[in-house]
Motif scaffolding. Structure first.
Motif, short mmCIF file in Angstrom:
data_model
loop_
_atom_site.label_atom_id
_atom_site.label_comp_id
_atom_site.label_asym_id
_atom_site.label_seq_id
_atom_site.Cartn_x
_atom_site.Cartn_y
_atom_site.Cartn_z
N VAL A 182 -0.08 -2.54 -0.12
CA VAL A 182 -1.22 -1.57 -0.77
C VAL A 182 -2.01 -2.40 -1.51
O VAL A 182 -1.60 -2.93 -2.50
CB VAL A 182 -0.54 -0.33 -1.32
CG1 VAL A 182 -1.57 0.69 -1.61
CG2 VAL A 182 0.34 0.57 -0.24
N PRO A 231 -5.15 -2.85 -4.39
CA PRO A 231 -5.72 -2.06 -5.66
C PRO A 231 -6.55 -0.81 -5.43
O PRO A 231 -6.54 -0.03 -6.27
CB PRO A 231 -6.61 -3.14 -6.43
CG PRO A 231 -5.82 -4.29 -5.69
CD PRO A 231 -5.53 -4.17 -4.35
N ASP A 232 -7.19 -0.74 -4.36
CA ASP A 232 -8.09 0.32 -3.98
C ASP A 232 -7.66 1.68 -3.73
O ASP A 232 -7.71 2.78 -3.62
CB ASP A 232 -9.35 0.20 -2.87
CG ASP A 232 -8.47 -0.22 -1.53
OD1 ASP A 232 -7.32 0.42 -1.49
OD2 ASP A 232 -9.23 -0.33 -0.70
N GLY A 233 -5.96 1.47 -3.55
CA GLY A 233 -5.29 2.86 -3.30
C GLY A 233 -5.30 3.40 -1.80
O GLY A 233 -4.68 4.40 -1.69
N ASN A 242 6.11 -1.94 -5.69
CA ASN A 242 4.74 -1.28 -6.04
C ASN A 242 4.97 0.04 -6.78
O ASN A 242 6.15 0.33 -7.19
CB ASN A 242 4.06 -1.11 -4.84
CG ASN A 242 4.51 -0.17 -3.84
OD1 ASN A 242 5.25 0.79 -4.38
ND2 ASN A 242 4.08 -0.11 -2.73
N ARG A 243 4.07 0.59 -7.14
CA ARG A 243 4.06 1.80 -8.03
C ARG A 243 4.64 3.05 -7.42
O ARG A 243 4.99 4.09 -8.03
CB ARG A 243 2.57 2.42 -8.27
CG ARG A 243 1.73 2.80 -7.21
CD ARG A 243 0.36 3.08 -7.60
NE ARG A 243 -0.32 3.46 -6.55
CZ ARG A 243 -1.85 3.18 -6.47
NH1 ARG A 243 -2.31 2.35 -7.19
NH2 ARG A 243 -2.49 3.57 -5.37
N TRP A 244 4.78 2.84 -6.02
CA TRP A 244 5.84 4.11 -5.40
C TRP A 244 7.45 3.61 -5.40
O TRP A 244 8.07 4.28 -4.70
CB TRP A 244 5.18 4.36 -3.98
CG TRP A 244 3.98 4.84 -3.85
CD1 TRP A 244 3.51 6.26 -4.13
CD2 TRP A 244 2.53 4.26 -3.73
NE1 TRP A 244 2.39 6.21 -4.37
CE2 TRP A 244 1.67 5.19 -3.89
CE3 TRP A 244 2.26 2.89 -3.36
CZ2 TRP A 244 0.13 4.57 -3.70
CZ3 TRP A 244 0.97 2.68 -3.22
CH2 TRP A 244 -0.02 3.49 -3.47
#
Length: 194
Positions: free
Chosen positions: A80, A82-84, A101-103
């Protein structure tokens, strides 16, 4: 049925699976893939790395089989951006360093992995929660895969992996023009073609 209702119901059913059941069903998905698709003939297979806390199919079983059997097949996985909202794709080897990652999903470190382009892919394994008889799928609702699949070469097989051993529903009511249908869907006991 609407995507939101299908998503909610499928997540409840999938999260109710015990870890041993997730492992067994994931193994069955891998067996179906290798039995029904020409995996060894592909040069690049794109697959997702599992989010264990959501009981996603354990694709590591497929990955380790490819490596163990020394198949002439390269693996690619998404990262994924950085723009998400967008994905890039990187090669996965036994030596590839992974970052979480953040998830909570492992991804190749872009600084240490080979970027793979959609035109190189021979097949894509796609996560899903539900699917209908036309190959339209329900995911988590972020649109990541629809944007990605739309960039792939025409004719690339898009193969869903569903831990829930259920047939496709008749129709997803709120399919969007940007939704990309799958070519097939693998469940632990069956393969559905669209």
């Amino acid at each position: 049925m609407l995507k939101a209702d299908l998503r909610r119901a499928a997540l409840v059913r999938r999260l109710a699976l015990a870890p041993v059941e997730v492992a067994n069903r994931s193994e069955q998905l891998g067996e179906q893939l290798f039995r029904h698709f020409p995996v060894a003939e592909w040069q690049w297979l794109h697959l997702f790395l599992p989010l264990a806390k959501r009981n996603e199919p354990d694709t590591w079983q497929i990955i380790h089989r490819v490596w163990r059997e020394k198949l002439p097949l390269h693996l690619a996985v998404p990262v994924v951006q950085p723009d998400g909202i967008s994905l890039k794709h990187y090669g996965l080897t036994p030596e590839t360093p992974l970052l979480r990652n953040r998830w909570g999903i492992d991804e190749p470190d872009p600084a240490a992995a080979l970027e793979v382009f959609t035109a190189q892919l021979n097949a894509v394994l796609v996560p899903l929660l539900a699917i209908d008889k036309t190959g339209q799928r329900v995911g988590y609702g972020g649109g990541f895969y629809d944007r990605f699949l739309a960039q792939c070469r025409p004719g690339t097989p898009f193969i869903g992996l569903n831990l829930l051993d259920v047939p496709p529903i008749e129709r997803i009511a709120d399919v969007l023009p940007t939704d990309v249908p799958l070519t097939a869907c693998i469940t632990p006991s069956q393969v559905w073609y669209f």
